[in-house]
Motif scaffolding. Structure first.
Motif, mmCIF file in Angstrom:
data_model
loop_
_atom_site.group_PDB
_atom_site.id
_atom_site.type_symbol
_atom_site.label_atom_id
_atom_site.label_comp_id
_atom_site.label_asym_id
_atom_site.label_seq_id
_atom_site.Cartn_x
_atom_site.Cartn_y
_atom_site.Cartn_z
ATOM 1 N N GLU A 1 -26.036 9.012 71.360
ATOM 2 C CA GLU A 1 -27.229 8.266 71.742
ATOM 3 C C GLU A 1 -27.012 6.744 71.749
ATOM 4 O O GLU A 1 -27.949 5.982 71.967
ATOM 5 N N ARG A 2 -25.776 6.305 71.546
ATOM 6 C CA ARG A 2 -25.502 4.871 71.669
ATOM 7 C C ARG A 2 -25.704 4.413 73.117
ATOM 8 O O ARG A 2 -25.553 5.183 74.059
ATOM 9 N N VAL A 3 -26.036 3.137 73.258
ATOM 10 C CA VAL A 3 -26.071 2.513 74.581
ATOM 11 C C VAL A 3 -25.148 1.304 74.549
ATOM 12 O O VAL A 3 -24.738 0.844 73.478
ATOM 13 N N ASP A 4 -24.806 0.784 75.728
ATOM 14 C CA ASP A 4 -23.926 -0.374 75.774
ATOM 15 C C ASP A 4 -24.696 -1.642 75.395
ATOM 16 O O ASP A 4 -25.931 -1.665 75.353
ATOM 17 N N HIS A 5 -23.953 -2.700 75.141
ATOM 18 C CA HIS A 5 -24.536 -3.949 74.642
ATOM 19 C C HIS A 5 -25.515 -4.548 75.639
ATOM 20 O O HIS A 5 -26.590 -5.042 75.254
ATOM 21 N N THR A 6 -25.178 -4.506 76.913
ATOM 22 C CA THR A 6 -26.060 -5.082 77.933
ATOM 23 C C THR A 6 -27.396 -4.362 77.974
ATOM 24 O O THR A 6 -28.464 -4.992 78.042
ATOM 25 N N THR A 7 -27.349 -3.034 77.896
ATOM 26 C CA THR A 7 -28.589 -2.257 77.899
ATOM 27 C C THR A 7 -29.413 -2.551 76.652
ATOM 28 O O THR A 7 -30.631 -2.748 76.724
#
Length: 390
Positions: free
Chosen positions: A376-382
């Motif tokens: 469930e991680r997202v990238d830094h930009t998101t």
């Protein structure tokens, strides 16, 4: 509230009056055990030997402590009334859980409140509302200080989601907003407090008092969603509460921390879709928290066009609790984020302050590097985008 000062942050779920109250409380959030916590309380009692001159129902006669989490204490339980009595003697004392939904009152407080016996109070906001509070001007000033801190941390907007808000609370927040007008406030209204609004409707502005305006300028808050807070033991009333909001033309924001409450919420919102006669895209209903959700429930959220306001920090700050209390399968459903984004669901981050600090850098770190349910991680930009105003 120590995030870097990056403009444009939005805390879409916090409690300004509770933040102000926490500032004037004995902070026990760092205590690892009940003895450690009670030592902090006992020290505060000794430091406030003067009970004030107004009797046992004067605000300065009471001691307010805040911030413990029974699931993270060594004992894994709430303190008992006897333990609190031993630390506080005859000073009326209320010890609040970090969530604000549970409190322990000592015998002196129970007596002052007219209770037959002291107890651990769960979701008894009606009773806790009778605990004496500082005068209005003191509270306005304290909320103003919270807003100044938010502005210093780069916030330009926040949403107060307190389910006990009535029109008087909104007017108080409006007065406080004049202290830091760069932070725009939207304030929800409690489902059972709608009658206090009179003819004020969703999206309108509520202004502060004339006296406050003369002193420091006119403040205002925008009227937001109706906050639906289902009783902790009865999800069946969600549909009734949604109906009340629909009758007044309000979208709803439903507190949903578990799968059963989320299911009742989705059933209610599907059975009672919002009516939007006005042109343009309406503001969607909201689910607050969405702490546990099945994949099929997420599909349904997307289909119904519901927004989710979530708190990434919870999954890291409460990791120990979740590992102890949830099965491996349940941990995979915990605080979904990437699954929400993939489905095109509108998501915003928030703190639930004072439960968690209003710190976007912490939210971003939690969202991008969580160890529980790492899928469930997202990238830094998101993650950064979900902290900012849309």
């Amino acid at each position: 509230m120590n995030a870097a000062a990056t403009p444009g942050y939005l805390d879409d779920h916090l409690h300004l009056l509770a933040c102000a109250a926490a500032r004037r409380s004995v902070d026990v959030s760092d205590a690892a055990s009940i003895p450690d916590m009670l030592a902090l309380v006992r020290r505060a009692v000794r430091g406030r030997s003067d009970h004030g001159s107004g009797g046992d129902m004067a605000a300065d006669a009471w001691l307010r402590a805040w911030g413990y989490d029974d699931a993270l204490l060594v004992e894994r339980r709430h303190p008992t009334v006897a333990e609190l009595d031993a630390a506080t003697a005859d000073r009326p004392t209320v010890l609040y859980h970090i969530t604000g939904h549970v409190a322990v009152v000592n015998t002196a407080a129970a007596h002052a409140l007219g209770l037959a016996a002291a107890d651990v109070l769960t979701e008894r906001h009606d009773l806790l509302a009778r605990v004496p509070r500082p005068d209005r001007s003191t509270t306005v000033a304290a909320v103003g200080e919270v807003l100044v801190e938010l502005a210093a941390s780069g916030f330009t907007a926040c949403t107060d989601t307190t389910h006990t808000n009535d029109v008087a609370a909104l007017e108080l927040l409006a007065d406080a907003s004049a202290a830091e007008p760069s932070v725009e406030i939207t304030a929800m209204i409690g489902c059972d407090r709608l009658d206090t609004l009179g003819d004020v409707s969703f999206g309108m502005d509520v202004t502060g008092s004339r006296a406050a305006a003369a002193a420091q300028g006119q403040g205002c808050v925008r009227v937001g969603h109706v906050k639906v807070m289902p009783p902790h033991d009865d999800e069946g009333v969600v549909a009734e509460m949604v109906a009340v909001a629909r009758d007044r033309g309000f979208p709803v924001a439903v507190h949903a921390m578990d799968i059963d409450t989320l299911q009742a919420t989705l059933d209610a919102l599907e059975a009672q879709p919002p009516s939007h006669p006005e042109p343009g895209r309406p503001e969607p209903d909201r689910i607050e928290h969405c702490a546990l959700a099945l994949p099929e429930q997420l599909d349904r959220i997307a289909r119904l066009g519901i927004a989710v306001v979530t708190q990434p920090s919870f999954v890291t700050r409460r990791a120990q609790k979740y590992q102890e209390q949830l099965s491996a399968i349940e941990q995979g459903w915990l605080w979904p984020l990437a699954s929400l984004v993939r489905r095109g669901i509108r998501v915003t981050f928030s703190s639930d302050a004072p439960t968690v600090p209003a710190d976007p850098q912490e939210w971003i770190e939690a969202a991008t590097s969580r160890t529980l349910a790492p899928a469930e991680r997202v990238d830094h930009t998101t993650a950064r985008r979900l902290c900012q105003r849309g």
